[in-house]
Write a protein that holds these residues in place. Structure first.
Motif, mmCIF file in Angstrom:
data_model
loop_
_atom_site.group_PDB
_atom_site.id
_atom_site.type_symbol
_atom_site.label_atom_id
_atom_site.label_comp_id
_atom_site.label_asym_id
_atom_site.label_seq_id
_atom_site.Cartn_x
_atom_site.Cartn_y
_atom_site.Cartn_z
ATOM 1 N N VAL A 1 0.844 -1.185 0.000
ATOM 2 C CA VAL A 1 0.000 0.000 0.000
ATOM 3 C C VAL A 1 0.882 1.238 0.000
ATOM 4 O O VAL A 1 1.646 1.461 0.941
ATOM 5 N N GLU A 2 0.759 2.058 -1.052
ATOM 6 C CA GLU A 2 1.516 3.300 -1.148
ATOM 7 C C GLU A 2 0.748 4.443 -0.499
ATOM 8 O O GLU A 2 -0.486 4.452 -0.481
ATOM 9 N N SER A 3 1.492 5.431 -0.007
ATOM 10 C CA SER A 3 0.898 6.635 0.540
ATOM 11 C C SER A 3 1.910 7.773 0.439
ATOM 12 O O SER A 3 3.088 7.546 0.179
ATOM 13 N N GLY A 4 1.444 8.996 0.646
ATOM 14 C CA GLY A 4 2.321 10.149 0.679
ATOM 15 C C GLY A 4 2.282 11.031 -0.548
ATOM 16 O O GLY A 4 2.939 12.080 -0.568
ATOM 17 N N GLY A 5 1.544 10.642 -1.565
ATOM 18 C CA GLY A 5 1.439 11.464 -2.749
ATOM 19 C C GLY A 5 0.623 12.714 -2.491
ATOM 20 O O GLY A 5 -0.021 12.857 -1.456
ATOM 21 N N GLY A 6 0.655 13.632 -3.451
ATOM 22 C CA GLY A 6 -0.092 14.861 -3.310
ATOM 23 C C GLY A 6 0.262 15.854 -4.384
ATOM 24 O O GLY A 6 0.959 15.534 -5.352
ATOM 25 N N LEU A 7 -0.232 17.075 -4.217
ATOM 26 C CA LEU A 7 0.012 18.175 -5.144
ATOM 27 C C LEU A 7 1.003 19.146 -4.519
ATOM 28 O O LEU A 7 0.763 19.664 -3.424
ATOM 29 N N VAL A 8 2.113 19.376 -5.207
ATOM 30 C CA VAL A 8 3.141 20.293 -4.724
ATOM 31 C C VAL A 8 3.631 21.161 -5.868
ATOM 32 O O VAL A 8 3.396 20.871 -7.040
ATOM 33 N N GLN A 9 4.328 22.229 -5.517
ATOM 34 C CA GLN A 9 4.926 23.106 -6.506
ATOM 35 C C GLN A 9 6.323 22.629 -6.882
ATOM 36 O O GLN A 9 6.979 21.927 -6.111
ATOM 37 N N ALA A 10 6.763 22.994 -8.054
ATOM 38 C CA ALA A 10 8.106 22.650 -8.496
ATOM 39 C C ALA A 10 9.137 23.102 -7.467
ATOM 40 O O ALA A 10 9.045 24.202 -6.918
ATOM 41 N N GLY A 11 10.103 22.233 -7.197
ATOM 42 C CA GLY A 11 11.125 22.516 -6.215
ATOM 43 C C GLY A 11 10.831 21.974 -4.838
ATOM 44 O O GLY A 11 11.730 21.931 -3.982
ATOM 45 N N ALA A 12 9.605 21.549 -4.605
ATOM 46 C CA ALA A 12 9.209 21.023 -3.304
ATOM 47 C C ALA A 12 9.644 19.570 -3.141
ATOM 48 O O ALA A 12 10.196 18.960 -4.060
#
Length: 124
Positions: free
Chosen positions: A5-16
């Motif tokens: 089970v994967e987790s931790g993904g999301g929406l971030v800005q470049a460089g994050a």
């Protein structure tokens, strides 16, 4: 035999930065090689990083110096630390396991078990 089970993904800005986790279950987890792959819309699944049962690691050229794969066998978990993220890193990220026959395998067909994936989106 092995559930991932994967987790931790999301929406971030470049460089994050983001850290993905892959939690595994099943006996002899510590003997499995673990890999990370990603698939962007309309693209084929590609290798990202892998760590063998011995701790040896492999990385795709596109992520070398930015991503780090590690594992904590006591927690039955493998991690992918992603720094300096770029829009081209946007994809669904999958973790996979193989039964220790290879050392940080880079080919998807060599893996026996797969997680459901977690979405990583990097905006510019």
């Amino acid at each position: 035999q092995v559930q991932l089970v994967e987790s931790g993904g999301g929406l971030v800005q470049a460089g994050a930065s983001l850290r993905l986790s892959c939690a595994g279950s099943g006996r002899t987890f510590s003997n499995y090689g673990m890999g990370w792959f990603r698939q962007a819309p309309g693209k084929e699944r590609e290798f990202v990083a892998a760590i063998g049962w011995s701790g040896a690691t492999s990385y795709a050229d596109s992520v070398k110096g930015r991503f780090t794969v590690s594992r904590d066998n006591a927690k039955n978990t493998v991690y992918l630390q992603m720094n300096s993220l770029k829009p081209e890193d946007t994809a669904v990220y999958y973790c996979a396991a193989e039964s220790g026959r290879y050392t940080a395998a880079m080919t998807a067909s060599l893996y026996d078990y797969w997680g459901q994936g977690t979405q990583v989106t990097v905006s510019s």
